[in-house]
Each structure stands twice: as C-alpha cells, then as structure tokens.
Motif scaffolding. Structure first.
Motif, mmCIF file in Angstrom:
data_model
loop_
_atom_site.group_PDB
_atom_site.id
_atom_site.type_symbol
_atom_site.label_atom_id
_atom_site.label_comp_id
_atom_site.label_asym_id
_atom_site.label_seq_id
_atom_site.Cartn_x
_atom_site.Cartn_y
_atom_site.Cartn_z
ATOM 1 N N TYR A 1 -1.066 0.159 -8.740
ATOM 2 C CA TYR A 1 0.085 0.766 -9.659
ATOM 3 C C TYR A 1 1.294 0.910 -8.775
ATOM 4 O O TYR A 1 1.218 1.068 -7.658
ATOM 5 C CB TYR A 1 -0.473 1.930 -10.161
ATOM 6 C CG TYR A 1 -1.726 1.850 -10.979
ATOM 7 C CD1 TYR A 1 -1.569 1.975 -12.612
ATOM 8 C CD2 TYR A 1 -2.916 1.937 -10.613
ATOM 9 C CE1 TYR A 1 -2.735 1.757 -13.408
ATOM 10 C CE2 TYR A 1 -3.913 1.936 -11.412
ATOM 11 C CZ TYR A 1 -3.710 1.798 -12.848
ATOM 12 O OH TYR A 1 -4.934 1.621 -13.620
ATOM 13 N N ILE A 2 2.473 0.661 -9.579
ATOM 14 C CA ILE A 2 3.718 0.969 -9.019
ATOM 15 C C ILE A 2 4.437 2.385 -9.645
ATOM 16 O O ILE A 2 4.594 2.166 -10.691
ATOM 17 C CB ILE A 2 4.543 -0.324 -9.145
ATOM 18 C CG1 ILE A 2 3.848 -1.516 -8.288
ATOM 19 C CG2 ILE A 2 6.056 0.056 -8.432
ATOM 20 C CD1 ILE A 2 4.578 -2.890 -8.455
ATOM 21 N N SER A 3 4.949 3.293 -8.633
ATOM 22 C CA SER A 3 5.647 4.362 -9.122
ATOM 23 C C SER A 3 7.084 3.879 -9.679
ATOM 24 O O SER A 3 7.741 3.068 -8.973
ATOM 25 C CB SER A 3 5.796 5.495 -7.979
ATOM 26 O OG SER A 3 4.529 5.889 -7.544
ATOM 27 N N LEU A 4 7.323 4.209 -10.846
ATOM 28 C CA LEU A 4 8.586 3.757 -11.339
ATOM 29 C C LEU A 4 9.289 4.973 -12.116
ATOM 30 O O LEU A 4 8.996 5.435 -13.166
ATOM 31 C CB LEU A 4 8.498 2.742 -12.139
ATOM 32 C CG LEU A 4 9.534 1.960 -12.816
ATOM 33 C CD1 LEU A 4 10.644 1.187 -11.779
ATOM 34 C CD2 LEU A 4 9.352 1.055 -13.748
ATOM 35 N N GLU B 1 3.404 -7.963 -10.745
ATOM 36 C CA GLU B 1 3.091 -8.241 -12.186
ATOM 37 C C GLU B 1 2.483 -9.506 -12.507
ATOM 38 O O GLU B 1 1.568 -9.552 -13.423
ATOM 39 C CB GLU B 1 4.514 -8.103 -12.855
ATOM 40 C CG GLU B 1 4.991 -6.728 -13.096
ATOM 41 C CD GLU B 1 6.304 -6.738 -13.738
ATOM 42 O OE1 GLU B 1 6.761 -7.961 -14.099
ATOM 43 O OE2 GLU B 1 6.999 -5.759 -14.331
ATOM 44 N N LEU C 1 8.367 -6.546 -7.571
ATOM 45 C CA LEU C 1 7.673 -6.234 -8.761
ATOM 46 C C LEU C 1 7.198 -7.407 -9.580
ATOM 47 O O LEU C 1 6.285 -7.277 -10.317
ATOM 48 C CB LEU C 1 8.874 -5.467 -9.623
ATOM 49 C CG LEU C 1 9.189 -4.090 -9.094
ATOM 50 C CD1 LEU C 1 10.099 -3.184 -10.208
ATOM 51 C CD2 LEU C 1 7.999 -3.126 -8.558
ATOM 52 N N TYR D 1 2.761 0.234 -14.242
ATOM 53 C CA TYR D 1 3.590 1.226 -13.662
ATOM 54 C C TYR D 1 3.325 2.769 -14.122
ATOM 55 O O TYR D 1 2.806 3.118 -15.197
ATOM 56 C CB TYR D 1 4.992 1.227 -14.094
ATOM 57 C CG TYR D 1 5.720 -0.102 -13.807
ATOM 58 C CD1 TYR D 1 6.237 -0.343 -12.593
ATOM 59 C CD2 TYR D 1 5.701 -1.426 -14.609
ATOM 60 C CE1 TYR D 1 6.592 -1.683 -12.086
ATOM 61 C CE2 TYR D 1 5.929 -2.804 -14.413
ATOM 62 C CZ TYR D 1 6.667 -2.776 -13.028
ATOM 63 O OH TYR D 1 6.931 -4.005 -12.565
ATOM 64 N N ARG D 2 3.699 3.526 -12.991
ATOM 65 C CA ARG D 2 3.374 4.962 -13.110
ATOM 66 C C ARG D 2 4.709 5.950 -13.157
ATOM 67 O O ARG D 2 5.229 5.723 -12.132
ATOM 68 C CB ARG D 2 2.405 5.747 -12.262
ATOM 69 C CG ARG D 2 1.131 5.320 -12.434
ATOM 70 C CD ARG D 2 -0.092 5.533 -11.540
ATOM 71 N NE ARG D 2 -1.453 5.354 -11.961
ATOM 72 C CZ ARG D 2 -2.460 5.390 -11.285
ATOM 73 N NH1 ARG D 2 -2.461 5.911 -9.799
ATOM 74 N NH2 ARG D 2 -4.087 5.235 -11.838
ATOM 75 N N ALA D 3 4.926 6.284 -14.337
ATOM 76 C CA ALA D 3 6.393 7.189 -14.478
ATOM 77 C C ALA D 3 6.029 8.690 -14.522
ATOM 78 O O ALA D 3 4.994 8.904 -14.883
ATOM 79 C CB ALA D 3 7.000 6.467 -15.581
ATOM 80 N N THR E 1 -1.658 3.255 -5.592
ATOM 81 C CA THR E 1 -0.267 3.351 -6.257
ATOM 82 C C THR E 1 0.727 3.218 -4.942
ATOM 83 O O THR E 1 0.708 4.162 -3.746
ATOM 84 C CB THR E 1 -0.043 5.014 -6.787
ATOM 85 O OG1 THR E 1 -0.980 5.085 -7.846
ATOM 86 C CG2 THR E 1 1.135 5.077 -7.352
ATOM 87 N N ASN F 1 5.268 2.186 -3.994
ATOM 88 C CA ASN F 1 6.133 2.128 -4.386
ATOM 89 C C ASN F 1 6.888 1.073 -4.675
ATOM 90 O O ASN F 1 8.237 1.063 -5.146
ATOM 91 C CB ASN F 1 7.179 3.153 -3.316
ATOM 92 C CG ASN F 1 7.416 2.652 -1.919
ATOM 93 O OD1 ASN F 1 7.432 1.298 -1.900
ATOM 94 N ND2 ASN F 1 7.574 3.270 -1.049
ATOM 95 N N GLY F 2 6.541 -0.370 -4.199
ATOM 96 C CA GLY F 2 6.924 -1.673 -4.720
ATOM 97 C C GLY F 2 8.158 -2.143 -3.848
ATOM 98 O O GLY F 2 8.493 -3.244 -4.051
#
Length: 273
Positions: free
Chosen positions: A120-123, A148, A144, A156-158, A86, A88-89
């Motif tokens: 995965y990207i934290s969003l 993708e 991003l 994305y992980r929110a 994971t 932060n992008g």
C-alpha cells in the motif's frame, strides 16, 4: 504449551524515513531497527497471524529487516495468512517485489490463498507537499506507476480521519484527537480458569503492536511514546498475553471473542471520525 494467535500484528521494523512529513505520528526519526533477536523472539511466541502489518519508518529503507522477518516466518513455519506493507512511494524497490514473490510462493506451499502480500502507498496532502519540497515529484510519479502495475499493489491509503495529537502532528494547526488506547481482548480455547492459560490456543485481537525494541505497545503513537507512556512490557521478560493482561486486557470466553472484538473496532473507528 499455549499457541499464541494474533488477529492483526503490527511490527515496527525501524524508525528511519527519507521524508519528514508534517503530519507524521511517529515524530523524530532514528536509525534504530528491529534486531534479529526481537524478530526471533516475536515468532518464538506467536505462531499464527491473520494479518501482519509491517510498519516503520519507511519500509523500503528497511528491506533487510523485512527480509529477516519473512525468513524467520518461513524457517519457523509460522502461519501468516496475509502481509501488508505501507510505503511512501518515493523509492521503487525491486527487492520488495521479490520478497513478496517469495512469501506468496511459500504461502502456496502451505495451502493458503495466492497473492496474500499487499503493498500500500500513503497518499495525502502532507506526503504530496513533502515530495514536492524535496524535488522528488517526477520520480515519485514514475514509482507509483510501477507499483500500480505490480500484482502486489493493494491501493492507496489516504487520511480519512482527524490526526492524533502525536509526533509531528502536535504542531499542526489541524483538528486533532487525543489518542485513546484500546487494549486487545484475549481468549483461551476451552477457557475455564487460570490453568487453561498454559494449554491450547490463545487468540488476541484486534491488534498487537511490537516496537523495534521488542516492547508490546500501541500503533498510532510516536516512537517516543511507544517506549514510555505505552510501554506495556518487553517480550524478553514475559509472554505477550501475560503482558497485555497485566496492563488491563480483558479475558473473554471463546464464544464472546468475535462480538467483543467488533466492539473494540467500533470504538477505534468512532474515535477517528
């Protein structure tokens, strides 16, 4: 000799990050990274991992450490079914993509399923505010888009739960929960007594976390608390299952493992509501 198997293994490979998000549970950043010795000893003990989660810090700043983890897995022929990272992008890392390709290629040779490395990207609003504050928004959007389009993009992980009262989040005027530790449960194949702990397979779940220092600890807490409050013991001084049992982890019969594992996961999810 016992073979250690972990349902979910979290490795905190470093404590550095290029952001300072208001909600970060990790708290104060540091240049500390997981040493070769910690990585080697972790996989001297653990031979099977269903899901390996690489944590930080920001993993794209720690690619050399991630590379070492994957190299050790390959060299020692560790069975790892899935890896997730994971990020932060804010950084597009071609090296991360290449490591994913390398791991998948290795996994295919071992007969495991294809494409078992996910990025995965934290969003969430806190990451968004920090990206804006640092003037990274344009590059962030470009990154991003690139991620993708990668076959390794997992999504994305929110935030979908209240924050724990840990790290930077302690100072936020937001609903927070006090962290409640849930030690893993442990079973030994054919377990009938203490003698069985030294033979066969030991299964641990749902989650085991190893810090940069080789401490068996908790995941959703600050770096500081991983070293103090939730410092269960060092992998250099004892075997991971023994460390967990000494700190209160429950030993169950093999036929009880799945049910007990589900109970812990349910409690964790309930705490996050």
């Amino acid at each position: 000799m016992v073979t250690l198997c972990v349902q979910n293994l979290c490795l905190v490979i470093g404590e550095d990050c290029n952001l300072n998000c208001l909600h970060c549970l990790r708290g104060k950043k540091a240049k500390k990274v997981m040493s070769d010795q910690v990585i080697e000893e972790t996989f001297n003990q653990i031979k099977i991992v269903h899901n390996l989660n690489i944590c930080g810090g920001e993993p794209t700043l720690l690619i050399e450490r991630l590379q070492k983890v994957i190299e050790v897995i390959v060299q020692k022929r560790i069975i790892v079914e899935n890896i997730s990272v994971t990020i932060n992008g804010t950084i597009y890392s071609k090296k991360l993509i290449n490591l994913a390709k390398y791991f998948v290629r290795h996994s295919n040779h071992r007969g495991l399923k294809r494409n078992n490395f996910k990025i995965y990207i934290s969003l969430d609003k806190y990451h968004y505010f920090e990206v804006q504050r640092l003037g990274l928004y344009k590059q962030y959007c470009t990154n991003l888009d690139k991620y993708e389009k990668s076959r390794f993009f997992g999504g994305y992980r929110a935030l979908d739960y209240n924050l724990y009262n840990e790290g930077n989040a302690r100072y936020l005027n937001e609903p927070k929960e006090e962290f409640i530790p849930h030690l893993p449960i442990i079973t030994y194949a054919g377990f009938k007594g203490e003698e069985d702990k030294e033979n066969g397979v030991c299964n641990m779940g749902p989650l085991v976390t190893i810090s940069t220092e080789g401490i068996v600890t908790e995941d959703n807490v600050s770096f500081e608390n991983q070293e103090t409050i939730y410092n269960y013991g060092s992998i250099f001084k004892d075997r991971i299952d023994n460390i967990l049992i000494r700190n209160g982890a429950k030993i169950v019969l093999p036929q009880e493992f799945d049910e007990e594992n589900s109970k812990i996961l349910t409690k964790i999810l309930e705490n996050k509501k």
